[in-house]
Scaffold this motif. Structure first.
Motif, PDB file in Angstrom:
ATOM      1  N   ASN A   4       0.826  -1.210   0.000  1.00  0.00           N
ATOM      2  CA  ASN A   4       0.000   0.000   0.000  1.00  0.00           C
ATOM      3  C   ASN A   4       0.865   1.267   0.000  1.00  0.00           C
ATOM      4  OD1 ASN A   4      -1.591  -2.267   1.218  1.00  0.00           O
ATOM      5  ND2 ASN A   4      -3.223  -0.754   1.053  1.00  0.00           N
ATOM      6  N   LYS A   5       1.892   1.282   0.840  1.00  0.00           N
ATOM      7  CA  LYS A   5       2.782   2.443   0.898  1.00  0.00           C
ATOM      8  C   LYS A   5       3.671   2.522  -0.334  1.00  0.00           C
ATOM      9  CE  LYS A   5       2.953   2.881   5.899  1.00  0.00           C
ATOM     10  NZ  LYS A   5       3.793   2.805   7.103  1.00  0.00           N
ATOM     11  N   ASP A   6       4.175   1.368  -0.798  1.00  0.00           N
ATOM     12  CA  ASP A   6       5.089   1.358  -1.939  1.00  0.00           C
ATOM     13  C   ASP A   6       4.451   1.942  -3.201  1.00  0.00           C
ATOM     14  OD1 ASP A   6       7.140   0.281  -0.448  1.00  0.00           O
ATOM     15  OD2 ASP A   6       6.877  -1.762  -1.208  1.00  0.00           O
ATOM     16  N   ILE A   7       3.185   1.603  -3.430  1.00  0.00           N
ATOM     17  CA  ILE A   7       2.537   2.096  -4.652  1.00  0.00           C
ATOM     18  C   ILE A   7       1.520   3.198  -4.353  1.00  0.00           C
ATOM     19  CG2 ILE A   7       2.922  -0.098  -5.837  1.00  0.00           C
ATOM     20  CD1 ILE A   7      -0.130  -0.589  -5.597  1.00  0.00           C
ATOM     21  N   LYS A  18      -5.375  -7.346  -4.512  1.00  0.00           N
ATOM     22  CA  LYS A  18      -4.120  -6.902  -3.900  1.00  0.00           C
ATOM     23  C   LYS A  18      -3.014  -7.930  -4.130  1.00  0.00           C
ATOM     24  CE  LYS A  18      -2.052  -5.284   0.401  1.00  0.00           C
ATOM     25  NZ  LYS A  18      -2.276  -4.944   1.820  1.00  0.00           N
ATOM     26  N   THR A  19      -3.364  -9.198  -4.044  1.00  0.00           N
ATOM     27  CA  THR A  19      -2.390 -10.267  -4.284  1.00  0.00           C
ATOM     28  C   THR A  19      -1.868 -10.206  -5.717  1.00  0.00           C
ATOM     29  OG1 THR A  19      -3.418 -11.700  -2.642  1.00  0.00           O
ATOM     30  CG2 THR A  19      -2.041 -12.772  -4.303  1.00  0.00           C
ATOM     31  N   VAL A  20      -2.758 -10.009  -6.676  1.00  0.00           N
ATOM     32  CA  VAL A  20      -2.342  -9.921  -8.084  1.00  0.00           C
ATOM     33  C   VAL A  20      -1.400  -8.732  -8.279  1.00  0.00           C
ATOM     34  CG1 VAL A  20      -3.138  -9.505 -10.446  1.00  0.00           C
ATOM     35  CG2 VAL A  20      -4.380 -11.104  -8.976  1.00  0.00           C
ATOM     36  N   VAL A  21      -1.774  -7.590  -7.753  1.00  0.00           N
ATOM     37  CA  VAL A  21      -0.934  -6.394  -7.883  1.00  0.00           C
ATOM     38  C   VAL A  21       0.400  -6.624  -7.171  1.00  0.00           C
ATOM     39  CG1 VAL A  21      -0.733  -3.942  -7.269  1.00  0.00           C
ATOM     40  CG2 VAL A  21      -2.886  -4.837  -8.188  1.00  0.00           C
ATOM     41  N   ASN A  22       0.361  -7.266  -6.014  1.00  0.00           N
ATOM     42  CA  ASN A  22       1.585  -7.532  -5.262  1.00  0.00           C
ATOM     43  C   ASN A  22       2.522  -8.467  -6.033  1.00  0.00           C
ATOM     44  OD1 ASN A  22       3.440  -7.510  -3.178  1.00  0.00           O
ATOM     45  ND2 ASN A  22       1.935  -7.992  -1.598  1.00  0.00           N
TER      46      ASN A  22
END
Length: 153
Positions: A4-7, A18-22
């Motif tokens: 969340n902070k990184d992007i 979120k898992t897919v994006v991660n």
């Protein structure tokens, strides 16, 4: 930092999204780390992948079709990649004895030496980023296999 902070994204539609994006973010991050290692050797990710495939076949020759089957990125133009590696002296093309239209590919001593050097640098990277037990790695591998809809090994 977490994803969340990184992007700089506060919410996702679901934990699965979120898992897919991660996964995408982490894959790109890891690729950047590896490219820093390959850059001094003038190698790309795809070229490194071809060299590893050829080392796995060594001392046997390898067909371009076999390389294509084993590539991590199946969109790569393997013939062009092999040509680049030939020009660097890391692989050689050998006329196929059964099919005059085809060439076999063999990693050279120089290619093997480059991989030995890269293995050491990659191991240092892996040692720096590995905070997982073998059991946890097995779980992650199982999750990724399931994610792709395949059966774990």
């Amino acid at each position: 930092m977490g994803l969340n902070k990184d992007i700089k994204q506060k919410k996702f539609k679901s934990e699965f999204e979120k898992t897919v994006v991660n996964l995408i973010y982490t894959r790109n991050w890891l690729d950047e780390q590896q490219q820093k290692i390959w850059k001094p050797y003038g190698l790309t990710t795809a070229q490194y992948n071809v060299l590893r495939i050829l080392r796995g076949q060594h001392p046997e020759v390898c067909t371009v079709n076999l390389i294509i089957e084993r590539m991590l990125d199946r969109m790569s133009n393997v013939s062009r990649i092999v040509d680049k590696l030939v020009s660097k002296g890391y692989v050689s093309r050998i006329p196929n004895k059964k099919d005059r239209r085809a060439d076999d590919v063999l990693i050279t001593k120089e290619g093997l030496n480059i991989l030995d050097e890269l293995d050491s640098s990659l191991q240092k990277l892996f040692d720096q980023i590995n905070s997982f037990s073998d059991e946890e790695c097995c779980q992650v591998n199982s999750f990724m296999d399931r994610f792709r809809g395949t059966t774990p090994d």
